[in-house]
Design a protein around this motif. Structure first.
Motif, mmCIF file in Angstrom:
data_model
loop_
_atom_site.group_PDB
_atom_site.id
_atom_site.type_symbol
_atom_site.label_atom_id
_atom_site.label_comp_id
_atom_site.label_asym_id
_atom_site.label_seq_id
_atom_site.Cartn_x
_atom_site.Cartn_y
_atom_site.Cartn_z
ATOM 1 N N ARG A 53 -11.704 -2.366 -37.253
ATOM 2 C CA ARG A 53 -13.136 -2.609 -37.110
ATOM 3 C C ARG A 53 -13.728 -1.680 -36.056
ATOM 4 O O ARG A 53 -14.846 -1.179 -36.201
ATOM 5 N N ALA A 54 -12.968 -1.458 -34.992
ATOM 6 C CA ALA A 54 -13.460 -0.561 -33.958
ATOM 7 C C ALA A 54 -13.623 0.847 -34.495
ATOM 8 O O ALA A 54 -14.603 1.533 -34.193
ATOM 9 N N GLU A 55 -12.676 1.273 -35.347
ATOM 10 C CA GLU A 55 -12.810 2.619 -35.922
ATOM 11 C C GLU A 55 -14.077 2.717 -36.768
ATOM 12 O O GLU A 55 -14.802 3.702 -36.710
ATOM 13 N N TYR A 64 -24.469 5.739 -23.562
ATOM 14 C CA TYR A 64 -24.081 4.461 -24.149
ATOM 15 C C TYR A 64 -22.856 3.852 -23.505
ATOM 16 O O TYR A 64 -22.777 2.657 -23.327
ATOM 17 N N ASN A 65 -21.861 4.701 -23.186
ATOM 18 C CA ASN A 65 -20.607 4.173 -22.657
ATOM 19 C C ASN A 65 -20.051 3.128 -23.619
ATOM 20 O O ASN A 65 -19.590 2.075 -23.220
ATOM 21 N N TYR A 66 -20.151 3.414 -24.899
ATOM 22 C CA TYR A 66 -19.851 2.402 -25.908
ATOM 23 C C TYR A 66 -18.423 2.520 -26.411
ATOM 24 O O TYR A 66 -17.704 1.532 -26.478
ATOM 25 N N VAL A 67 -18.024 3.736 -26.759
ATOM 26 C CA VAL A 67 -16.656 3.931 -27.237
ATOM 27 C C VAL A 67 -15.756 4.057 -26.018
ATOM 28 O O VAL A 67 -15.991 4.890 -25.154
ATOM 29 N N ARG A 68 -14.778 3.172 -25.928
ATOM 30 C CA ARG A 68 -13.904 3.201 -24.758
ATOM 31 C C ARG A 68 -12.458 3.295 -25.219
ATOM 32 O O ARG A 68 -12.156 2.960 -26.356
ATOM 33 N N PRO A 69 -11.572 3.721 -24.345
ATOM 34 C CA PRO A 69 -10.175 3.774 -24.744
ATOM 35 C C PRO A 69 -9.729 2.413 -25.245
ATOM 36 O O PRO A 69 -9.904 1.397 -24.565
ATOM 37 N N GLY A 70 -9.229 2.353 -26.462
ATOM 38 C CA GLY A 70 -8.754 1.097 -27.026
ATOM 39 C C GLY A 70 -9.718 0.455 -27.993
ATOM 40 O O GLY A 70 -9.350 -0.496 -28.664
ATOM 41 N N GLY A 71 -10.945 0.928 -28.085
ATOM 42 C CA GLY A 71 -11.872 0.299 -29.016
ATOM 43 C C GLY A 71 -13.307 0.616 -28.664
ATOM 44 O O GLY A 71 -13.615 1.704 -28.223
ATOM 45 N N VAL A 72 -14.163 -0.366 -28.876
ATOM 46 C CA VAL A 72 -15.562 -0.212 -28.495
ATOM 47 C C VAL A 72 -15.922 -1.378 -27.584
ATOM 48 O O VAL A 72 -15.216 -2.386 -27.539
ATOM 49 N N SER A 73 -17.046 -1.244 -26.863
ATOM 50 C CA SER A 73 -17.303 -2.251 -25.847
ATOM 51 C C SER A 73 -17.892 -3.537 -26.406
ATOM 52 O O SER A 73 -17.648 -4.597 -25.874
#
Ligand code: SF4
Lengths: 153, 382, 192
Positions: free
Chosen positions: B108-110, B166-175
């Protein structure tokens, strides 16, 4: 193309690269000494690596590591070429005669790392003002603004 | 600098440029340089004989700052690189960290990453196309393009809480997961109505005879030159090279969507801008498919620690940003801070061809050529 | 502005002149405050919000603020974005080219203090107020366009307190931007 297929084809064409070729986390890497790096990249260009994606440097203490990343539009794969240069006599041959893309990229490394690219037609600073002194991305660069931090913040 | 009869007779300054050549400095604060770029142009009459680009006016040392931050603290810094398309930088950096750590991202994060990045592509291209039109004098076109951008930015702001960084996409997924306030419906509605607006843009500028006269045949970049100069993204495709990372070296879940890669022919300023506009249709198509395929689930990988300390090693990850191949080269020494982060910025290499392309054109065309490459100086200078 | 400055000082010394002076100030401040043309000194991310604020959705134009990339004909410089050490002389040059009276709005954390780039960098100025006089600061990274609109209104309030006679300022008791009458005059000046 996968790095494994690339290694097969590449080593068939250039068997002498076998000792310097390795696969690291799925990426093809060629590690050569700094005096043959121009030669190697010229051969790789002939092999089909037609885009010069980037060149950068990494401070490794005694030595500076110079990393070239080449990309092939036809084979759809990247290859790394790594070399090490001594810190106080840092120079490699310029690739501008092979790829025009190397022009600005090498100027940037020269500016921030102080690595000289011999044969570059126009080696000036690109990011910092022309009267700036020092190589800011080296680890021993001192600036009062740069504050070392403990590991927990 | 000629030695014909007029030239030598008119030579007044012995060791400066001859009077036939004039040096005009454009920038670093100039409305048509799309940021802080300085172009030292040598003019013969109105024709550019040499253009020297001086960049670095926005050099902020992000690569050095990153060496003194923990891995998660670097993510907001990457937002500020390419500030017209912040999502891409987040994503490229996150992919590099994930590869170092060996994290698999939930599906889902992808999908959310694909959706936000394609939305971002529309927003970014609208900015690029609009300002390229503005350079040619079409301000109303810019206003219209910006209106589309505003709608997209609104959606992204509802998702991530910020309009720009945005700082939305983060290591491991999305925020964050998708908000429950009808965001998906609004996005679907946007995908429905935006093509009509794009159509209008297309007619307003690219169908306009004045705009065609102004931009066609200006700054022609041949395919060989583009490849040798490392030009990527829409600027490369406008020159007729059929290459798109999303299709040819698919990352994330891009291999599950059907979309066309927009390829131009002539490689001039007109084509470069138009390719960007046409790409927006494809982005909207991808978003619709992604919304259909997406399934509920986690949005972050389980058990990502606050303080990431990846094993030592180096990775290079690349994605297709709105400007071209965006790569992040990350070296870890096993500690909690990156040893070295290098951003391979597409805008930087694309911009490097402008100096040679501008030669032989008039100074007003120089502005159009710079605009057609869509430089974002946060990314050029880093 | 020399004529107006002299006029202000002369009026102040004349018997009964301050009546004319205050009316003159009111007129001048009103006209200055309501057509603040801006020099968009946008260098980085904040410039995107600066552009957005003057476009259709937010429309700064209705406050009389119009971006005009020509330092000779503007009143306020909006510095939006990171100012690097290489850029600072260019910003200062543009500021020096602007005609008096001129004001400066520092938009975004970078221009306030260096913001996210304050530490660990070798290339960024710690805020524009290290080399420019700043009238209004806007915090945010980036600030929303509404914040810029608010800054313009605040700057207008500040301008309403100015007098052409040196050293004299007005104070407005009411905070509403439009209907507040001039209630008190305070002389701060050595010149009075
Ligand atoms: S304050 Fe934030 S958004 Fe504005 S220029 Fe600085 S980093 Fe960019």
């Amino acid at each position: 193309m996968k790095a494994e297929d690339l290694s097969e084809r590449l080593l068939k064409e250039f068997p002498d690269l076998a000792s310097s070729f390795s696969i690291d986390k799925g990426e093809a890497v060629v590690t050569v000494s700094s005096d043959v790096v121009h030669d190697t990249i010229e051969r790789l260009k002939g092999f089909g690596f037609n885009q010069f994606e980037m060149v950068t440097a990494v401070d490794r203490g005694e030595n500076l590591e110079v990393v070239y990343i080449l990309h092939s539009l036809g084979m759809k794969v990247v290859i790394w070429v790594r070399t090490f240069v001594p810190r106080d006599a840092a120079w490699v041959a310029s690739m501008v005669d092979l790829y025009t893309a190397a022009d600005w990229l090498e100027r940037e490394v020269y500016d921030l790392f102080g690595i000289e690219f011999r044969g570059h037609p126009d080696l000036r600073r690109i990011m910092m003002p022309f009267d700036f002194e020092g190589s800011p991305l080296r680890k021993d660069y001192v600036d009062e603004n740069i504050i070392p931090r403990p590991d927990y913040i | 600098m000629t030695n014909d009869a007029q030239g030598t007779a008119a030579e007044i300054v012995s060791d400066g440029p001859s009077v036939r050549e004039m040096v005009v400095n454009v920038g670093p604060s100039h409305p048509s340089t799309h940021g802080v770029c300085r172009i030292i142009t040598h003019l013969d009459g109105e024709v550019v004989t040499e253009a020297d680009l001086v960049i670095g006016y926005l050099h902020r040392g992000i690569e050095k700052i990153a060496e003194n931050r923990t891995y998660l603290q670097v993510v907001p810094l990457t937002d500020r690189l390419d500030y017209v398309g912040s999502m891409y930088n987040n994503w490229a950096y996150s992919r590099a960290v994930e590869k170092l750590m060996g994290i698999t991202v939930p599906e889902r994060a992808e999908y959310l990453r694909v959706i936000t990045c394609e939305l971002q592509r529309v927003a970014s291209h609208m900015m690029a196309v609009g300002s390229a039109g503005n350079d040619a004098g079409a301000t109303s076109f810019f206003v219209l393009a910006f209106w589309i951008r505003e709608q997209v930015v609104d959606l992204l702001a509802r998702l991530s809480g910020s309009r720009l960084t945005y700082n939305y996409v983060r290591p491991g997924g999305v925020s964050f997961d998708i908000p429950e306030d009808g965001w998906v419906e609004d996005l679907r509605a946007l995908c429905k109505k935006t093509p009509a607006a794009l159509e209008e843009l297309d007619r307003l500028f690219f169908g306009n005879v004045i705009a065609k006269d102004r931009t066609k045949g200006i700054g022609v970049l041949s395919a060989e030159d583009a490849i040798a100069a490392g030009v990527t993204g829409p600027s490369l495709r406008a020159s007729g090279v059929d290459f798109d990372l999303r299709r040819d070296e698919p990352y994330s879940v891009y291999d599950r969507f059907s979309f066309d890669v927009v390829v131009g022919e002539s490689g001039d300023s007109f084509e470069r801008s138009r390719c960007r506009l046409l790409e927006c249709y494809e982005s909207l198509r991808i978003i619709e498919q992604a919304l259909d395929q997406m399934e509920p689930g986690r949005t972050t990988a389980p058990s990502i620690p606050r303080l990431i300390a990846p094993p030592a090693g180096e990775v290079y990850e690349r994605i297709e940003s709105a400007r071209g191949t965006l790569g992040v080269y990350l070296v870890s020494d096993g500690s909690v801070r990156p040893w070295r982060m290098k951003v391979r910025s597409p805008a930087f290499t694309n911009l490097s061809v402008v100096g040679t392309l501008a030669v032989g054109h008039t100074i007003s065309d120089l502005v159009i050529i710079v605009g057609s490459f869509d430089p974002v100086f946060g990314e050029v200078d880093r | 502005m020399a004529i107006i400055d002299d006029l202000g000082q002369t009026l102040e010394k004349m018997p009964g002149g301050s009546v004319i002076l205050t009316s003159f100030d009111a007129l001048l401040d009103w006209s200055r405050g309501h057509s603040l043309w801006s020099q968009p000194m946008g260098t980085a991310c904040c410039a995107m919000e600066l552009i957005a604020s003057s476009f259709s959705k937010f429309d700064l134009d209705r406050h009389g603020t119009f971006p005009r990339a020509d330092p000779r004909s503007v009143d306020v410089m909006v510095v939006a974005g990171t100012i690097s050490r290489k850029m600072a002389p260019a910003v200062l040059r543009v500021w020096e080219q602007m005609a008096e009276p001129r004001w400066c709005i520092a938009m975004g954390n970078c221009t306030v203090s260096g913001g996210i780039f304050h530490y660990d960098t070798y290339a960024v100025m710690p805020g524009v107020d290290s080399f420019l006089p700043v009238d209004v600061y806007i915090a945010g990274c980036p600030p929303r366009p509404e914040a810029l609109q608010d800054a313009i209104l605040q700057l207008r309030d500040k301008i309403r307190n100015e007098s052409v006679a040196g050293g004299r300022t007005y104070e407005h008791k009411l905070l509403l931007p439009t209907s507040s009458p001039r209630v008190a005059i305070e002389d701060r000046g050595e010149s009075a």
